[in-house]
Each structure stands twice: as structure tokens, then as C-alpha cells.
Scaffold this motif. Structure first.
Motif, PDB file in Angstrom:
ATOM      1  N   ASP A 250      46.216  28.091  28.574  1.00 32.11           N
ATOM      2  CA  ASP A 250      46.748  29.464  29.406  1.00 32.11           C
ATOM      3  C   ASP A 250      45.629  30.076  29.737  1.00 32.11           C
ATOM      4  O   ASP A 250      45.262  31.235  29.366  1.00 32.11           O
ATOM      5  CB  ASP A 250      47.612  30.247  28.229  1.00 32.11           C
ATOM      6  CG  ASP A 250      47.997  31.257  29.125  1.00 32.11           C
ATOM      7  OD1 ASP A 250      48.042  31.624  30.088  1.00 32.11           O
ATOM      8  OD2 ASP A 250      48.794  32.253  28.184  1.00 32.11           O
TER       9      ASP A 250
ATOM     10  N   TRP B 153      42.315  30.897  32.819  1.00 32.80           N
ATOM     11  CA  TRP B 153      42.236  32.051  33.877  1.00 32.80           C
ATOM     12  C   TRP B 153      41.335  31.533  34.988  1.00 32.80           C
ATOM     13  O   TRP B 153      41.240  32.119  35.815  1.00 32.80           O
ATOM     14  CB  TRP B 153      41.719  33.197  33.272  1.00 32.80           C
ATOM     15  CG  TRP B 153      42.648  33.702  32.189  1.00 32.80           C
ATOM     16  CD1 TRP B 153      43.915  33.721  32.286  1.00 32.80           C
ATOM     17  CD2 TRP B 153      42.082  34.289  30.913  1.00 32.80           C
ATOM     18  NE1 TRP B 153      44.516  34.218  30.985  1.00 32.80           N
ATOM     19  CE2 TRP B 153      43.225  34.681  30.426  1.00 32.80           C
ATOM     20  CE3 TRP B 153      40.876  34.525  30.321  1.00 32.80           C
ATOM     21  CZ2 TRP B 153      43.310  35.208  29.024  1.00 32.80           C
ATOM     22  CZ3 TRP B 153      40.855  34.929  29.162  1.00 32.80           C
ATOM     23  CH2 TRP B 153      41.872  35.388  28.483  1.00 32.80           C
TER      24      TRP B 153
ATOM     25  N   ARG C  55      39.147  36.366  37.294  1.00 34.87           N
ATOM     26  CA  ARG C  55      40.177  35.734  36.733  1.00 34.87           C
ATOM     27  C   ARG C  55      41.276  35.544  37.400  1.00 34.87           C
ATOM     28  O   ARG C  55      42.500  36.057  37.069  1.00 34.87           O
ATOM     29  CB  ARG C  55      40.796  36.257  35.163  1.00 34.87           C
ATOM     30  CG  ARG C  55      39.301  36.413  34.225  1.00 34.87           C
ATOM     31  CD  ARG C  55      39.745  36.676  32.806  1.00 34.87           C
ATOM     32  NE  ARG C  55      40.419  37.921  32.959  1.00 34.87           N
ATOM     33  CZ  ARG C  55      41.130  38.437  31.896  1.00 34.87           C
ATOM     34  NH1 ARG C  55      41.215  37.721  30.952  1.00 34.87           N
ATOM     35  NH2 ARG C  55      41.682  39.644  31.911  1.00 34.87           N
TER      36      ARG C  55
ATOM     37  N   TRP D 230      44.644  35.050  35.756  1.00 33.28           N
ATOM     38  CA  TRP D 230      45.213  36.015  35.036  1.00 33.28           C
ATOM     39  C   TRP D 230      46.029  37.052  36.046  1.00 33.28           C
ATOM     40  O   TRP D 230      47.018  37.533  35.862  1.00 33.28           O
ATOM     41  CB  TRP D 230      43.955  37.083  34.394  1.00 33.28           C
ATOM     42  CG  TRP D 230      44.329  38.348  34.105  1.00 33.28           C
ATOM     43  CD1 TRP D 230      44.624  39.456  34.733  1.00 33.28           C
ATOM     44  CD2 TRP D 230      44.799  38.561  32.399  1.00 33.28           C
ATOM     45  NE1 TRP D 230      44.826  40.431  33.967  1.00 33.28           N
ATOM     46  CE2 TRP D 230      45.217  39.853  32.683  1.00 33.28           C
ATOM     47  CE3 TRP D 230      44.913  37.941  31.400  1.00 33.28           C
ATOM     48  CZ2 TRP D 230      45.372  40.632  31.638  1.00 33.28           C
ATOM     49  CZ3 TRP D 230      45.410  38.542  30.297  1.00 33.28           C
ATOM     50  CH2 TRP D 230      45.860  39.987  30.334  1.00 33.28           C
TER      51      TRP D 230
ATOM     52  N   HIS E  58      49.666  37.939  35.564  1.00 36.14           N
ATOM     53  CA  HIS E  58      49.779  39.281  35.177  1.00 36.14           C
ATOM     54  C   HIS E  58      49.836  40.161  36.521  1.00 36.14           C
ATOM     55  O   HIS E  58      48.986  40.914  36.738  1.00 36.14           O
ATOM     56  CB  HIS E  58      48.896  39.963  34.187  1.00 36.14           C
ATOM     57  CG  HIS E  58      48.902  39.158  33.155  1.00 36.14           C
ATOM     58  ND1 HIS E  58      49.800  39.495  31.809  1.00 36.14           N
ATOM     59  CD2 HIS E  58      48.327  38.063  32.889  1.00 36.14           C
ATOM     60  CE1 HIS E  58      49.392  38.775  31.012  1.00 36.14           C
ATOM     61  NE2 HIS E  58      48.464  37.663  31.354  1.00 36.14           N
TER      62      HIS E  58
ATOM     63  N   PRO F 172      46.368  43.203  37.608  1.00 34.68           N
ATOM     64  CA  PRO F 172      45.237  42.275  38.018  1.00 34.68           C
ATOM     65  C   PRO F 172      44.001  42.953  37.444  1.00 34.68           C
ATOM     66  O   PRO F 172      43.732  44.118  37.431  1.00 34.68           O
ATOM     67  CB  PRO F 172      45.527  42.402  39.588  1.00 34.68           C
ATOM     68  CG  PRO F 172      46.135  43.566  39.964  1.00 34.68           C
ATOM     69  CD  PRO F 172      47.055  44.346  38.707  1.00 34.68           C
ATOM     70  N   ASP F 173      42.953  41.910  37.156  1.00 36.11           N
ATOM     71  CA  ASP F 173      41.860  42.183  36.856  1.00 36.11           C
ATOM     72  C   ASP F 173      41.008  43.061  37.982  1.00 36.11           C
ATOM     73  O   ASP F 173      40.126  43.869  37.536  1.00 36.11           O
ATOM     74  CB  ASP F 173      41.097  40.856  36.736  1.00 36.11           C
ATOM     75  CG  ASP F 173      40.690  40.331  35.360  1.00 36.11           C
ATOM     76  OD1 ASP F 173      41.165  41.014  34.631  1.00 36.11           O
ATOM     77  OD2 ASP F 173      39.996  39.459  35.042  1.00 36.11           O
TER      78      ASP F 173
ATOM     79  N   GLU G  70      49.412  39.746  25.275  1.00 36.77           N
ATOM     80  CA  GLU G  70      48.037  39.425  25.663  1.00 36.77           C
ATOM     81  C   GLU G  70      47.529  40.932  24.986  1.00 36.77           C
ATOM     82  O   GLU G  70      48.139  41.939  25.146  1.00 36.77           O
ATOM     83  CB  GLU G  70      47.749  39.539  26.879  1.00 36.77           C
ATOM     84  CG  GLU G  70      48.058  37.919  27.712  1.00 36.77           C
ATOM     85  CD  GLU G  70      47.608  37.021  27.263  1.00 36.77           C
ATOM     86  OE1 GLU G  70      46.736  36.904  26.146  1.00 36.77           O
ATOM     87  OE2 GLU G  70      47.376  35.757  28.066  1.00 36.77           O
TER      88      GLU G  70
ATOM     89  N   TYR H 142      36.858  45.464  29.253  1.00 36.23           N
ATOM     90  CA  TYR H 142      35.919  44.712  30.393  1.00 36.23           C
ATOM     91  C   TYR H 142      34.349  45.080  29.923  1.00 36.23           C
ATOM     92  O   TYR H 142      33.625  44.413  30.087  1.00 36.23           O
ATOM     93  CB  TYR H 142      36.147  45.246  31.544  1.00 36.23           C
ATOM     94  CG  TYR H 142      37.336  44.623  32.222  1.00 36.23           C
ATOM     95  CD1 TYR H 142      38.703  45.230  31.874  1.00 36.23           C
ATOM     96  CD2 TYR H 142      37.750  43.709  32.742  1.00 36.23           C
ATOM     97  CE1 TYR H 142      39.803  44.779  32.315  1.00 36.23           C
ATOM     98  CE2 TYR H 142      38.550  42.996  33.362  1.00 36.23           C
ATOM     99  CZ  TYR H 142      39.955  43.641  32.995  1.00 36.23           C
ATOM    100  OH  TYR H 142      41.263  43.124  33.197  1.00 36.23           O
TER     101      TYR H 142
END
Ligand code: CU
Lengths: 557, 345
Positions: free
Chosen positions: A514, A516, A541, A544, A548, A552-553, B85, B90
Motif C-alpha cells: 500500500d 505511494w 506521492r 496517495w 485519497h 491529495p498531497d 491513515e 508534512y
């Protein structure tokens, strides 16, 4: 006639299948297959280097032992060091980078696939050249044997006067040839990273591993040339009567040390930074958290790379440098602790607040963290010139750099192998065996290398084939040797695990952890072209983001 | 400075190391060559600095390992995990600033103390009144010359001790005849490399009399392991007496004429010196006062008749690869030569 013909065809057919496979591996230019070749050869040399050191530890388990002759002993430690650095460490890190980096970048191969293959074969040829010395080195002088000059081969011990025969020449040529291989592969990695990133992957969106390997590659390109130059100068000394290092004729013994360590110290980071790279990929995935402080990590990596070019003479504190130089190199070396500390704290920051899964890759990385702290701190101790006057060339130094290279690098390499094995083969390694592998290695490592510090503090120099019984070193040496047994067991279990899992391992699926990064978005093993369509990323990522879409990152970076 | 911490570390370390080393060597008179039992000024200075460094690094070790352990235990995935999660963090400016600046401060402190220590420890020339000794490293033995006394000896360095009211430290000038060696007696000082075509220096100042051992610390070829060093520190008067005995010419005992003649008519003379004879070689150790040394072969075996015979017959027997050849003398001749050597007090 017809019967015979059909038999011939059948045999020919079988033979062709086997030959085809071999031909396929020998002529491959696929980065994944070359990666596997690298890793496989590196593991092969690791076993050889391990056998060599096991014999040495057998000899040292007892004071005044005479199991092997001093000549044999000196050859063994020279071969062990040279093998582990140049034939295990370097190819291992290039192998893993070869396999993983194009996948992480969303590329179909390295920039120069044929150059890549050439680099690998140069390395392997260098390795064979080194070991051929056991058969061919002494030439007309005798039956042949390996070099006995130590892995940093200090002049003038390497001159024709003190090292007659050809064993030293094999050593020189082996390093020269495999060095070219390393340089070519590094150029390749740099070019790939700079030009073949998929759409959307800016430099600051590259996975941490890619950043670190970029810095490593630049270091290789910068520091192998001085080493190569030194080797060529040594060849000139030995064959054409030049006097670069020949002290009797006015040459400088220290010139060799400067050239060698200008390569040799960055080499430590060339070996250790990839360990940081694997840890930086594995720790976040198994903590279920994004890598803490990515920009600081990038800066720390570049910082370590830059600083590593200005610390080489800390290997030479005992050679009688001037006061100013000793002070300078103490200072520059101590500074390395700062970016290294940042890295360690950032990994801790990643763990904190996470939900840690203790799969085998993570176990290895956690042990790496615990052990690398020690390696770093003994590094600080050795950076202080006056302390180094006591400790350099003693077993304390041996303990220190094995804490780096075994406790740090080897542990993360195992972590990396357990992590990416499913991607490479499509099957997972057994977790149960993995745990055995891990715990035996931890126990063996601790017994062997923690005790080694003590021998150094008690005044035992390195590279001695025997020692007097009245020095108080014997029990510590016994402990050191006992630890080896556990390490052998760990490696044996690892080998068994690989062998078994290749056949019966649980099918991995594309993304068993799992994770990224992009390599987990393609099949396991990936097709030869890696990705059906070249991916496009919006953040560090991409997987990720995929998993998600609501968070998002990209919006946080 | 966290002085209490340093003291604590010091206590623990001393107990551990002394126990470890003492247990193994209780029966012997030789003290293990440990940097933790210094008897000379530079070694003591280095140890002082070491305690500080060990204290600081020890504290960092405890803090970081604790953080790691706590992190692992506290943030392991629970048994009844909801599968969600955790919050993604960060970066954090202030925290990262803190763990950058604190190490910089620690590094600065270490750097400054080290600078002071290097300044006091490193000397490029002998202060007036010090004892000058020139050391020459050879594959695989040590030569010591005392220029002001005209003495040359091997493998066992004799020096005077200094008392509380001062004394006479020894200033060593280091040369090598062949490859790189390194001179290291942990109880007396840190090591200094002995490099061909280069002059290095170091100094020692023993404050106790006694025997202190060490050995070559830089790999120098086949017998690197058996390039041992013995330093004998004498009270000043005793040292003067030793100097005087060394200044005598070699004993010429008529009872061992046969052995002497054999020695002088063999290639021994090309490699060894015995003052007052035609033996004037310098490739091997000076034998003029051979019997004033407790060991032969750079500390490898005791200096007695039996071992001398075995040595002369075949040096490889004790020290495989040693650069003295077996001379192929018959047994009776070797014994005669040995009997001659035994008179070289
Ligand atoms: Cu030596």
C-alpha cells in the motif's frame, strides 16, 4: 535417420532454451534485468567477502593463534575490504537504483541502456580480475596469489620493492576497470533523472530516493577520477619507473593518501546515502505517514554531499598534518553531523504520529536507525583529532565503519530487498523467515561490532594477524568472533528465503505494501516497457493522490 | 558543561574497562595498553578531552535512542486499528529549526575545545632541555637513537620520568627506513605515523616509572602484527645509569671467542652493529647491548639462550617473513654464536 534427427532436434531445442536464456541475460539492456544482475553479483561477492572474514575471525578468536600464516591473513583482509566496498557495496547500490529509479520516475528505461549494460560488465570483469590474482598474480614468481596491501593500499607498500610480483597490479586494474563502470552508470543515472522524469514530476516532486541517488551519482562522477588518476600513477611507478609515491626516490607517500581519501571519504557517503534513500522510502510507507520535512531532507542530502568533499584528511590525522589542517578537518568533519542529525530527526518525525506496521522491511530500517545513531556518534568521536590520535587504525575505527556499513547500509539493503522483492519477482519473501533473518542479524551484528569498540579502546590495532595473550584482548575477540556465527545463520536463512519464495512465495500483486511511489502502479514484475502509458503526477506521492482523491498531497507541499 | 553527567560516564566506563582489562591480565606484570589508564601528559590530556566528548555523545545517544524507542512503542499500529491513515504532517518550521540549531551549537563547543587541545598537544620542535630521541621504523622493528648520548638501541625505548615538580619530557623525531609505520603507546600518547621521506614529531612525558607497551598501528606488511613496542620509564637517576651502561663499548669476553669469531666472519656483520668490532651493519637491530633488552624480534619472545638459538637458526620460526635470513649455521655453531650474544650486556 528420422529417429536420430528428431532426437537431435529435441536436444538442440532444450539446449537452445537454456542458451537463449543465458544469451538473453548476457545481452540484455533492460534496466530491470541489469539491476537484477547487479544485485545478484553483489550478493555473490558478499558471500565471498563473508567467507574471507570468517576465516579471519577464526584466527583472531584466540591469542597467538597460528591457524593461517600472516601472508594468508593479510591477503584475506585486503580481499575482504576490497570486495565489500567495490564488489558488494557499489554494485548493490547501483543494482537497486537501476531497477527502481526509472520506475519511480515513470520512465521506460535509463537514458543510455547500452551504456548501462557496459557499466555492469565492466564491474563484473573488474571483480573477476581481482579474484584471478589468486591464480595468476605472482606470475613467474610462483603459484600466484592475492594482493596483500590493504584496501587503501598505502604507498610505498605498493611499490615494486615492497610488493613484487603482480598481485598489486591485479588490484590496481580491478579497481580501475570497475571504477569506469561506476562512473558510466552514474552519468547514466544523472542523465535519466534530469531528462526522463514523467510529466508533472518536477525536481522537488521526485521521490526522496531519486534525489539521494542523484547526489550519490554526482559524487561518484566527482571522486572516482582522482582515484583513477592515482591508480594510473601507481601503474607508472610500478612499470615505468616513475616516482610519484616512491619515497626512497623523493616521491611522496602522502600524495597517495590525499588522492585516495579524496575519493575514499566521499565513498563512505556514496555507500551510506543509498541506505538513507531506502530508509526514506520504507519508513514513511510503514509508518503510514508522508516523509517528514522533505525539503530539509533534500537540503541535508545535498549538504552531506558537499561537505563530504572537504573532510578527507580526517583519515590522516595521525600523519603529522600541521595544526591548522588538523583543526580545519576536525571542524569540517564535525559539521557533517548537522545534516546527518537532520535526517535522523526527520525519520523520527515521520514515525511520530504514525501507525507503524512491523513488516520485515520496516524492522530492518528501525534497526538501521538505532544502529546508525551509534555510528554517527562514534564518527563524532573520531572527528576530534586528538581522540583520533588514540583511536585511528585501532579496532575502534573498524567498529565505527562497520556500524556504518553493516549496521547502517547492510540493514537498509536487506530492508530494500524485502521491500522491492515483490515488485521484482511478483512474489513476496516469507515474513516468518524474514523475522528470523532480521533477529539473527541484529544479534550477530551487536555481538560482533559492539565488542569491537572495546578492543580499540584497549589499544588493539587493526590488521594484525595475531596478538599477545597478555594484552587483555582475547575475551573481546572471542565475542566478536562468536557474533559471526549468527550473521552467517542470518545470511543462510536469507538465501533460503529467496530460493523458496521464488517458487512458493505468496503472489504479491501490484502494490503489496500500500505504497505511494510510481513503481507500485505497474504490474509485479513490471513489463519490459514498465508502463503502458507514461504516468503523469501532481505530487510527490502519486499513488496517495489516487487513493485519497479527497485529500491529495499537492495542496500541502 | 554537564559535569555531573561527565563524571557519571567516567565512573561507569572506568569500572567496565578496568574490570574487563584487569580480569584478563591479573597474573601479568604488563598493563593492557588502554587509553583509559594514561601515565603521560599527552595521553592524560587526550583522556580529559575524551570524557567531555564521551559525555556529550553519550547524552545524545540516550536522548535519540529513547526518542526512537518511545516512538516505536507509542505509535505502533494498534490491534483494533480502524484502518484509517494517520494525519499527514508534512513539515514543521520551528521544530526543524530547533534540531538544526542545537546540533550546530554542540558542534561549535566541541570544535572550540578541540582547537585548544590540538594547540597544546602538537609540538613541532623540542623545547629546550627535553630529551631528544630519533626513531626509525623498519619492517618490522624499531630503532631508537639518542643523538646527544651517541646511543643506538632497538625495540625498547628508555626514557626518564617527570615528577610533580617538572622533569624531562621526551621529544621523538620519527623517520621510516621503508614503508609507513605508526608509533603508538596508548598510555603515553596518541599515535603518530612514521613515514618515509618525511619527518614527524611527537612527545611523551611519563609520570610513573614502569613498562608501557604498544605496537605499530599502520599496516606495514607481513609482520605488522609483531612490531611491538616496549617503553621503559625510569626515575631520572636510574635513566642516567642506563645511559652510562649503554655508552660502554661491547663486552669482549675471551671465553666466547669461538662464537665471536663465527659471528664476525658471518654475514651477521652486514646487518648488525656491535661497537668495537667490524660488525657495522644497520639493516637490523644494534646488538652492542643486546642482553640489556628483555625481548628479541621486536617484543615477540623473551631474550634468553634458548630463544636466541632458535632465532639465529631460523627467525621465521618465531616471525614468519622476518627480514633476517636463516644463515644455515650448524647447531653447535649457532650455540656458540648464541653464547657470544649472551655476553653482550
Ligand atoms: Cu609497522
Amino acid at each position: 535417420m528420422t529417429v536420430i534427427d528428431s532426437e537431435a532436434v529435441a536436444i538442440g531445442g532444450v539446449r537452445q532454451g537454456w542458451l537463449d536464456a543465458l544469451h538473453g541475460w548476457v545481452t540484455t539492456v533492460d534496466h530491470k534485468r541489469i539491476g537484477i544482475l547487479y544485485v545478484g553479483s553483489a550478493l555473490f561477492f558478499m558471500v565471498i567477502g563473508g567467507v574471507e572474514i570468517s576465516i579471519i575471525r577464526l584466527q583472531l578468536a584466540q591469542a597467538e593463534a597460528h591457524l593461517i600464516s600472516p601472508q594468508t591473513f593479510n591477503r584475506l583482509f585486503t580481499m575482504h575490504g576490497t570486495t565489500m566496498i567495490f564488489l558488494f557495496g557499489m554494485p548493490m547500490l547501483f543494482g537497486i537504483a537501476n531497477f527502481v529509479i526509472p520506475l519511480m520516475l515513470g520512465a521506460r528505461d535509463l537514458a543510455f541502456p547500452r551504456l548501462n549494460a557496459f557499466g555492469f560488465w565492466l564491474f563484473l570483469f573488474g571483480g573477476f580480475l581481482l579474484y584471478y590474482s589468486y591464480l595468476g598474480a605472482e606470475g613467474l614468481y610462483g603459484a600466484g596469489s592475492a594482493p596483500d596491501i590493504g584496501w587503501f593500499a598505502y604507498a610505498p607498500l605498493t611499490s615494486k620493492t615492497f610488493s613484487p610480483g603482480n598481485s598489486t597490479d591485479y588490484w590496481i586494474l580491478a579497481i580501475l576497470v570497475s571504477g569506469f563502470g561506476s562512473m558510466l552508470t552514474s552519468v547514466n543515472l544523472i542523465a535519466t533523472t534530469l531528462t526522463m522524469r514523467c510529466k508533472g514530476m518536477t525536481l522537488m516532486r521526485m521521490p526522496m530516493m531519486v534525489w539521494i541517488m542523484l547526489v550519490v551519482s554526482v559524487l561518484v562522477v566527482l571522486v572516482i577520477p582522482p582515484l583513477t588518476a592515482a591508480q594510473v600513477m601507481l601503474l607508472l611507478d610500478r612499470f615505468l619507473g616513475a616516482h610519484f609515491f616512491d619515497a626512497q626516490a623523493g616521491g611522496s607517500a602522502l600524495l597517495w593518501q590525499h588522492l585516495f581519501w579524496f575519493f575514499g571519504h566521499p565513498e563512505v557517503y556514496i555507500l551510506m546515502l543509498p541506505g538513507f534513500a531506502y530508509a526514506s522510502e520504507i519508513i514513511p510507507v510503514f509508518s503510514r505517514k508522508v516523509l517528514f520535512g522533505y525539503p530539509a531532507m533534500v537540503a541535508a542530502t545535498v549538504g552531506i554531499g558537499v561537505l563530504s568533499l572537504g573532510v578527507w584528511a580526517h583519515h590522516m590525522f595521525a600523519v603529522g598534518l600541521s595544526r591548522d589542517l588538523n583543526i580545519f578537518f576536525t571542524g569540517s568533519t564535525l559539521l557533517v553531523a548537522v545534516p546527518t542529525g537532520i535526517k535522523i530527526f526527520n525519520w523520527l518525525g515521520t514515525i511520530y504520529g504514525g501507525k507503524i506496521r512491523f513488516d520485515t522491511p520496516m524492522l530492518f530500517c528501525l534497526a538501521f536507525l538505532a544502529q546508525f545513531v551509534v555510528a554517527g556518534l562514534t564518527g563524532v568521536i573520531l572527528a576530534i583529532a586528538p581522540l583520533d590520535w588514540q583511536l585511528s587504525d585501532s579496532y575502534f575505527v573498524v567498529a565505527h565503519f562497520h556500524y556504518v556499513i553493516v549496521g547502517g547500509l547492510l540493514f537498509t539493503i536487506f530492508g530494500a530487498i524485502y521491500y522491492w522483492f515483490p515488485k521484482v519477482t511478483g512474489r513476496r519473501l516469507s515474513e516468518t523467515l524474514g523475522r528470523w533473518n532480521f533477529w539473527l542479524l541484529v544479534i550477530g551484528f551487536q555481538i560482533t561490532f559492539t565488542t569491537m569498540h572495546v578492543q580499540g579502546l584497549l589499544g588493539m590495532p587493526r590488521r594484525i594477524y595475531t596478538y599477545p595473550a597478555d594484552r587483555g584482548w582475547e575475551i573481546w575477540n572471542q565475542a566478536t568472533s562468536v557474533g559471526v556465527v549468527f550473521q552467517i545463520a542470518a545470511v543462510a536463512i536469507f538465501a533460503f528465503n529467496v530460493w523458496r519464495s521464488l517458487r512458493k512465495g505468496q503472489i504479491a500483486g501490484d502494490d503489496p505494501w500500500d505504497a505511494w511511489t510510481l513503481e507500485w502502479s505497474t504490474t509485479s514484475p513490471p513489463p519490459s516497457y514498465n508502463f503502458e502509458t507514461i504516468p503523469e503526477v501532481q505530487s510527490r506521492r502519486p499513488l496517495w493522490d489516487l487513493k485519497h482523491p479527497d485529500d491529495p498531497d499537492g495542496i500541502h507541499e | 558543561m554537564p559535569l555531573t553527567l561527565v563524571t557519571l560516564v567516567r565512573l561507569v566506563a572506568v569500572v567496565l574497562l578496568a574490570g574487563a582489562a584487569g580480569a584478563a591480565s591479573a597474573a601479568e606484570s604488563i598493563q593492557p595498553p588502554s587509553m583509559f589508564s594514561p601515565v603521560s601528559t599527552p595521553a592524560a590530556e587526550i583522556l580529559e578531552l575524551s570524557w567531555l566528548v564521551i559525555g556529550i555523545t553519550g547524552a545524545i545517544f540516550v536522548v535519540v535512542e529513547t526518542l526512537l524507542l518511545v516512538g516505536i512503542v507509542r505509535y505502533r499500529r494498534g490491534r483494533k486499528d480502524d484502518g484509517r491513515e494517520p494525519a499527514q504532517v508534512y513539515a514543521s518550521g520551528p521544530i526543524e529549526m530547533a534540531w538544526t540549531i542545537v546540533p550546530i551549537i554542540i558542534v561549535a563547543v566541541l570544535f572550540l575545545v578541540t582547537t585548544r587541545s590540538i594547540a597544546t598537544l602538537q609540538k613541532d620542535s623540542a623545547p629546550p632541555g627535553w630529551l631528544d630521541v630519533t626513531l626509525v621504523g623498519h619492517q618490522w622493528w624499531w630503532e631508537f637513537r639518542y643523538p646527544e648520548y651517541g646511543i643506538t638501541t632497538a625495540n625498547e625505548l628508555h626514557v626518564p620520568t617527570s615528577g610533580p615538580g617538572g622533569g624531562r619530557p621526551t621529544f621523538l623525531t620519527l623517520h621510516s627506513a621503508d614503508v609507513i609505520h605508526s608509533f603508538w603507546i596508548p598510555q603515553l600518547a596518541g599515535k603518530t605515523d612514521v613515514i618515509p621521506n618525511r619527518e614527524n614529531h611527537m612527545w611523551i612525558e611519563p609520570r610513573e616509572s614502569g613498562l608501557f607497551v604498544g605496537q605499530c598501528a599502520e599496516y606495514c606488511g607481513t609482520q605488522h602484527a609483531n612490531m611491538l613496542i616496549r617503553v621503559i620509564a625510569h626515575p631520572p637517576e636510574e635513566f642516567e645509569a642506563w645511559v652510562q651502561s649503554q655508552q660502554q663499548d661491547a663486552v669482549d669476553d675471551p671465553e666466547v671467542r669461538a662464537g665471536r669469531n663465527r659471528f664476525l666472519s658471518t654475514a651477521c656483520v652486514n646487518c648488525h652493529r656491535v661497537t668495537g668490532t667490524r660488525a657495522d651493519g644497520s639493516f637490523g637491530p644494534d646488538l652492542t647491548h643486546l642482553m640489556s633488552r628483555a625481548t628479541i624480534g621486536a617484543g615477540i619472545v623473551a631474550n634468553n639462550r634458548e630463544n636466541l638459538i632458535a632465532w639465529v637458526k631460523d627467525p621465521d620460526h618465531f616471525k614468519p617473513g622476518a627480514l633476517m635470513p636463516a644463515m644455515g649455521l650448524g647447531d653447535p655453531e649457532v650455540e656458540r654464536v648464541a653464547d657470544y650474544l649472551l655476553t653482550l650486556q
